[in-house]
Scaffold this active site. Sequence first.
Site, PDB file in Angstrom:
ATOM      1  N   CYS A   1       0.833  -1.200   0.000  1.00 47.14           N
ATOM      2  CA  CYS A   1       0.000   0.000   0.000  1.00 47.14           C
ATOM      3  C   CYS A   1       0.878   1.264   0.000  1.00 47.14           C
ATOM      4  CB  CYS A   1      -0.978  -0.043   1.177  1.00 47.14           C
ATOM      5  SG  CYS A   1      -2.349   1.113   1.026  1.00 47.14           S
TER       6      CYS A   1
ATOM      7  N   HIS B   1      -3.758  -5.316   0.616  1.00 49.61           N
ATOM      8  CA  HIS B   1      -3.196  -5.754   1.905  1.00 49.61           C
ATOM      9  C   HIS B   1      -3.190  -7.277   1.985  1.00 49.61           C
ATOM     10  CE1 HIS B   1      -2.745  -1.888   4.017  1.00 49.61           C
ATOM     11  NE2 HIS B   1      -3.740  -1.503   3.236  1.00 49.61           N
TER      12      HIS B   1
ATOM     13  N   GLU C   1      -1.781  -9.055   4.154  1.00 52.21           N
ATOM     14  CA  GLU C   1      -1.664  -9.515   5.537  1.00 52.21           C
ATOM     15  C   GLU C   1      -3.012  -9.775   6.204  1.00 52.21           C
ATOM     16  OE1 GLU C   1      -1.319  -4.918   5.826  1.00 52.21           O
ATOM     17  OE2 GLU C   1      -1.044  -6.514   4.349  1.00 52.21           O
TER      18      GLU C   1
ATOM     19  N   SER D   1       0.024 -15.759  37.216  1.00 51.66           N
ATOM     20  CA  SER D   1      -1.364 -15.310  37.305  1.00 51.66           C
ATOM     21  C   SER D   1      -2.356 -16.400  36.951  1.00 51.66           C
ATOM     22  CB  SER D   1      -1.587 -14.126  36.358  1.00 51.66           C
ATOM     23  OG  SER D   1      -1.506 -14.549  35.005  1.00 51.66           O
TER      24      SER D   1
ATOM     25  N   GLY E   1      -2.887 -17.030  33.790  1.00 48.07           N
ATOM     26  CA  GLY E   1      -3.142 -16.743  32.390  1.00 48.07           C
ATOM     27  C   GLY E   1      -2.150 -17.467  31.498  1.00 48.07           C
ATOM     28  N   VAL E   2      -2.399 -17.429  30.193  1.00 49.95           N
ATOM     29  CA  VAL E   2      -1.566 -18.164  29.242  1.00 49.95           C
ATOM     30  C   VAL E   2      -0.118 -17.686  29.287  1.00 49.95           C
ATOM     31  CG1 VAL E   2      -1.207 -18.715  26.806  1.00 49.95           C
ATOM     32  CG2 VAL E   2      -3.528 -18.578  27.720  1.00 49.95           C
TER      33      VAL E   2
ATOM     34  N   SER F   1       1.857 -18.486  32.515  1.00 51.43           N
ATOM     35  CA  SER F   1       1.950 -19.944  32.663  1.00 51.43           C
ATOM     36  C   SER F   1       2.999 -20.529  31.728  1.00 51.43           C
ATOM     37  CB  SER F   1       0.588 -20.588  32.387  1.00 51.43           C
ATOM     38  OG  SER F   1      -0.373 -20.164  33.328  1.00 51.43           O
TER      39      SER F   1
END
Length: 520
Positions: free
Chosen positions: A86, A176, A178, A230, A232-233, A236
């Site tokens: 672009c 685009h 992407e 926490s 969370g992913v 962890s």
Amino acid sequence: MKTDIHSQKILILDFGSQYTQLIARRVREAHVFCELHPFDMEMAAIRAFNPSGIILSGGPKSVYEPGAPAVAEELFELGVPVLGICYGMQLMSRHFGGEVVPAGKREFGHAELLCSGQPGQLFDGFFVGGASPVWMSHGDHVSRVPDGFQVVAYTENAPVCAIQDVSRNLYGVQFHPEVNHTPRGDQLIDTFVRAICGCTGHWTPGQIIEDAVTRIQEQVGSERVILGLSGGVDSSVAAALIHRAIGDQLTCVFVDNGLLRLEEGDQVMRTFAENLGVKVIRVNAEERFLSALAGESDPEKKRKIIGSLFVEIFDEESNRIEDARWLAQGTIYPDVIESAGAKTGKAHNIKSHHNVGGLPEYMKLKLLEPLRELFKDEVRAIGEELGLPHQMVWRHPFPGPGLAVRILGEVKKEYADILRRADAIFIEELYSSDHYHKISQAFAVFLPVKSVGVMGDGRTYEYVVALRAVETKDFMTASWYPLPYEDMARISARIINEVKGVNRVVYDISSKPPATIEWE
């Protein structure tokens, strides 16, 4: 012989496009490392980076405007392949003597791309079956192509939509590739980074883990590491990765701040302390957090209070751990990009990040961030490779401040207790009705307003819970999830019947933009 996963890499220069992070994700999906930097990155730094190829992103400006973003002339003399997207294509065209003008008819949204002749290597397979659907977002176009460049594709409204100078390895596309709305765009980016730039694809979960383990061992040596876990992913996976590298040198501190999901604390302890053998200290800090948050309604101030108190608690715990010299965090690459943008003024920081805030001088702890090069999907892939439970790895994102930013206004224990029970029912029902993994993020929100209701023969005046579920590929834009009415009705009935204090449930049908995914 150990593979250097950073030896082949793509440099992405950002001109301000909302899609730039998607370019990086597509490159990573081709198993090639890349980094995203501002368009004005100095040439000395670019040479030191030694890219195998360069991608110039889109952007909101016009290349012919005074002071428009540009790159140094030497960039095109490095001898590496360059792909302009672009604005990037327009910049390249103007640099080599072409002309860019305002388009008579702007193109935003879907378009049909047609081949002008011989497509060449970059577009191999792109035009199978004739026209190829692409996503456009431009108000300017190339009206005259530079000498040496060939026009590869066009649309009904734009005569120049893809150009190439194969002899100099220069390529440009007006669309685009992407975004998901360009179905063969990932194929084009894969062809560019692998076939044209010559990258062979070392960026895989197994190789990333091997590289990270070595780097952690070299960085930390025999010193001890403390990590804020926490559940969370991100935290962890960071914990599992660091534990693989240094074993018992890692101590995790799990802060139960009273703002976690239902039974989350027990689940974290079972997974890490019992199943993985990681040393975990559980700190019950509910009263401290609720006391610190008392009377505060501003969402940004709530985030700051929680972040500061986490750091304070980590400092206390690190002083109890002999030889603790490192604080590990689950910072990931989008956090780094957005926080860097906030510092340089080249991006708008919508919400402060819980992880990337720097540490107070007095802590004297060095920072270890083993995931800071990774996107969320890469973190999940590594988590699975490390053997973390599937449900933990693929759990929906949960904000660092926890339920504090899902309780509108002031945070109270009563509100948190109501919310975590309502949220648990919502998630349980999404699993049982096979919606959970079709949804990118789902959660309940506590609204501190009361409404009149009727239960049995009596009048009630109780709180409202909002349910939010969205679909998204990148979390930059999102659509609300069309949950079937019968499922909505069942979830609403369960929450009202099983959660004391709630007599009304509403469903959020706002998309992002204009709304954000989280309410605060």
